[in-house]
Motif scaffolding. Sequence first.
Motif, PDB file in Angstrom:
ATOM      1  N   LEU A 260      25.313 -18.237  23.762  1.00  0.00           N
ATOM      2  CA  LEU A 260      25.210 -18.788  25.117  1.00  0.00           C
ATOM      3  C   LEU A 260      26.356 -18.292  25.987  1.00  0.00           C
ATOM      4  O   LEU A 260      26.164 -17.947  27.151  1.00  0.00           O
ATOM      5  N   GLY A 261      27.566 -18.227  25.394  1.00  0.00           N
ATOM      6  CA  GLY A 261      28.708 -17.704  26.140  1.00  0.00           C
ATOM      7  C   GLY A 261      28.497 -16.271  26.573  1.00  0.00           C
ATOM      8  O   GLY A 261      28.798 -15.897  27.717  1.00  0.00           O
ATOM      9  N   LEU A 262      27.957 -15.447  25.664  1.00  0.00           N
ATOM     10  CA  LEU A 262      27.678 -14.047  26.004  1.00  0.00           C
ATOM     11  C   LEU A 262      26.636 -13.952  27.115  1.00  0.00           C
ATOM     12  O   LEU A 262      26.804 -13.198  28.081  1.00  0.00           O
ATOM     13  N   LEU A 263      25.561 -14.724  26.966  1.00  0.00           N
ATOM     14  CA  LEU A 263      24.493 -14.675  27.970  1.00  0.00           C
ATOM     15  C   LEU A 263      25.000 -15.135  29.336  1.00  0.00           C
ATOM     16  O   LEU A 263      24.642 -14.566  30.365  1.00  0.00           O
ATOM     17  N   THR A 264      25.827 -16.168  29.338  1.00  0.00           N
ATOM     18  CA  THR A 264      26.361 -16.685  30.604  1.00  0.00           C
ATOM     19  C   THR A 264      27.332 -15.678  31.237  1.00  0.00           C
ATOM     20  O   THR A 264      27.311 -15.443  32.451  1.00  0.00           O
ATOM     21  N   LEU A 265      28.161 -15.077  30.397  1.00  0.00           N
ATOM     22  CA  LEU A 265      29.144 -14.107  30.891  1.00  0.00           C
ATOM     23  C   LEU A 265      28.479 -12.870  31.444  1.00  0.00           C
ATOM     24  O   LEU A 265      28.897 -12.321  32.470  1.00  0.00           O
ATOM     25  N   LEU A 266      27.411 -12.427  30.778  1.00  0.00           N
ATOM     26  CA  LEU A 266      26.781 -11.154  31.142  1.00  0.00           C
ATOM     27  C   LEU A 266      25.638 -11.319  32.132  1.00  0.00           C
ATOM     28  O   LEU A 266      25.153 -10.349  32.672  1.00  0.00           O
TER      29      LEU A 266
END
Length: 266
Positions: A260-266
């Motif tokens: 989720l962190g990756l998806l939110t960041l990217l």
Amino acid sequence: MPLFGELAIVFVAGLLTGLATGLGVLPFFLTEQITGRWLVALWGIAAGVLLSAASVGLLIEGATDGEFAHVAAGCLAGIGFVYGVDRLLADYDLVTGTDISPDRRTIILVVGVLTLHSLPEGVAVGVAFADVDPDVAFTIGEFGVSTLAVSMLVAISIINVPEGLAIAIPLVASGMGRWRVVGWAVFSGLPQPIGAVGAYVLTASLQQLLPVSFGFAAGALLYLVVAEFLPAGVSAGEALPGGGRTELAVGTVVGFLGMLGLLTLL
């Protein structure tokens, strides 16, 4: 630039994102064997990664790009499709007289579903390259690569790394050699350059189909989490205190939040 040259650039871009899947296997080269609490936690991490990719990365993205009804229909179709394949594999011995072991059946489902899942990601890359963006990051010959295309290329490549990890966990757990696991992880990403080229050529029609394809891939991943990864984690933790449920739950939360962190960041 001739169309062939443009398609070659888009194909290479999709190929790069697909190859990034193999990077997810790297942690397994640092250890010879994974057992006990770590194995249960890894099953949870894989389930969390796929759950986050399905819900946030595909369902929400699909609903943003189109009508939720189309995404929901695609999701149900994806669940039904993988369920049908699962039942077909379970009954394989009745048809051929040959039994498929649970490990082998899981491997076929995992590799098959994640290979299927990689196609919409390739389509997203192709659409980004075909989309008109006034901001050009750099040019290759006469072909201008937009900042949107570069961002999508980087984002999909990074997201593919934990997805490669999700593929590697059941394969390594079954005893498969590390380099063979790398091969299967990379294989699962090969539809991405194909999807990228197809989307670049047929941008308008594929943009309309994206919500359905995202939903289909999400449904396939959700089935995989519920029917394969979580039960495998429970089975692996049977000998642990509390049945390993704490380790499985913690792993699932870590995988979900990490993705989720990756998806939110990217």
